[in-house]
Enzyme design. Sequence first.
Site, PDB file in Angstrom:
ATOM      1  CG  ASP A  67      31.170   4.456  -4.784  1.00 31.45           C
ATOM      2  OD1 ASP A  67      31.545   5.615  -4.468  1.00 31.45           O
ATOM      3  OD2 ASP A  67      29.983   4.195  -5.107  1.00 31.45           O
ATOM      4  CG  HIS A 125     -21.911  -3.165  -7.146  1.00 31.77           C
ATOM      5  ND1 HIS A 125     -21.334  -2.111  -6.460  1.00 31.77           N
ATOM      6  CD2 HIS A 125     -22.811  -2.611  -7.998  1.00 31.77           C
ATOM      7  CE1 HIS A 125     -21.880  -0.969  -6.867  1.00 31.77           C
ATOM      8  NE2 HIS A 125     -22.766  -1.251  -7.809  1.00 31.77           N
ATOM      9  CB  SER A 150      -3.036 -28.318  -6.737  1.00 27.60           C
ATOM     10  OG  SER A 150      -3.036 -28.821  -5.413  1.00 27.60           O
TER      11      SER A 150
END
Length: 482
Positions: free
Chosen positions: A84, A156, A286
Amino acid sequence: MSDYDKYSTPLSSRYASEEMSQIFSLRNRFSTWRKLWLNLAKAEKDVGLSVITDDAIEEMSKHLTITDEEIKKASIEEAKVRHDVMAHVHTFGETCPKASGIIHLGATSCFVTDNADLIFLRDAYDILIPKLVNVIDRLSQFAIEYKDLPVLGWTHFQPAQLTTVGKRATLWLQELLWDLRNMVRARNDIGLRGVKGTTGTQASFLSLFHGDHDKVEELDKKVCQLLGFDIVYPCTGQTYSRKIDIDVLAPLSSFGATAHKFATDIRLLANLKEIEEPFEKSQIGSSAMAYKRNPMRCERVCSLARHLGGLYSDALQTASVQWFERTLDDSAIRRISLPSAFLTCDILLSTMLNITSGLVVYPKVIERRINAELPFMATENIIMAMVEKGGSRQDCHEEIRVLSHQASDVVKQKGGDNDLIERIKKTEYFKPIWDDLDSLLDPKTFVGRAPQQTEKFIKNDVAIALKPFEKYITKENVSLKV
């Protein structure tokens, strides 16, 4: 074949900004090679190489931007010579016949390929850093606006002590500040490979200057300066160390983790209906469920952040398997992973800038969720208030324990609202504090120093971090391609 019949990466065709795509474009790559050849010739002439003429430099200067026709010509040449760089040396030489004999003089292919890559990496960071600065600025404004708004904390993903909406935003902001620090460091540490020759010994340049070591060192520094760099790597093989790519990609992948955490939090909050990303008037959530408001921007962030994190391993593995002065098994993967990392990071920042510019908060939903959990959290305050009125802690604890279990049964077994406070108001034992219950249940008394922490963090840490980048901060609205 039509372009529609060929695969194109969605990173550039669908998501990334034009300015980032341009950096890694073929035209910019090959034009940068020409810029490198020009500055090599200039430096060689300045250091005393008489074979370099003013006419050659002037001609090269006029043809730095490669044309479409020249790109096609170089492609045909590359198919013949299977190289190249040499294909483009020939093409540039045909365009600049006065310079054809001195283009690439003394250099190896990595003079253009590696130095160009380093230029691209620095230029790409110069696009990313201002975008990150604006994300931080927008999110800082959000944090200040909502520094006093109590919200249920989660540990948590279970109800925990209250915090504020603004304080939660500082958790995202602090990580973004670290990302800014890391990106600036990486950007400023990028140097040039310079002129080092085929195996890094500069033997070809030493020959050009007839054994004059000082001139070779001067040439190395001058090329670096002409290209706007302060750093030239003192030691290289044929390539610059691929460990540099590790240092360059590490901040991007680290930012990807920040982005993923931020977007995940917003997705969870959207499910709780407390905070949502912007939702456009004509946006469809949706195809079947018309009521939906999917967090598609944050989902995109999470998706691309995972891709960005994985690209870091490309740099790690590539650097670890380079043999001696170089091998070529780094070339193909770097053509993919380096542009991909910056394009992906660019998309993440643009998307986050869009999100942080229009976050929607629903205080009434937040208040309702607090009211559902706060009575349980306030039991300790109620016990202490009763003790101050002369009651026994043990007796009060038992009374409120029984009522709490009854209220919990209503919530969990019957699907009702938390009625603990109503039960307390109907229990004679707690009559001494009935008039104090409203103050005992004020959510603002449960957030600790969250408002003060938020304000101090924004005015000190964030303001100091953004100070050097004030000129980049804008009020511009950022729209996404799709």
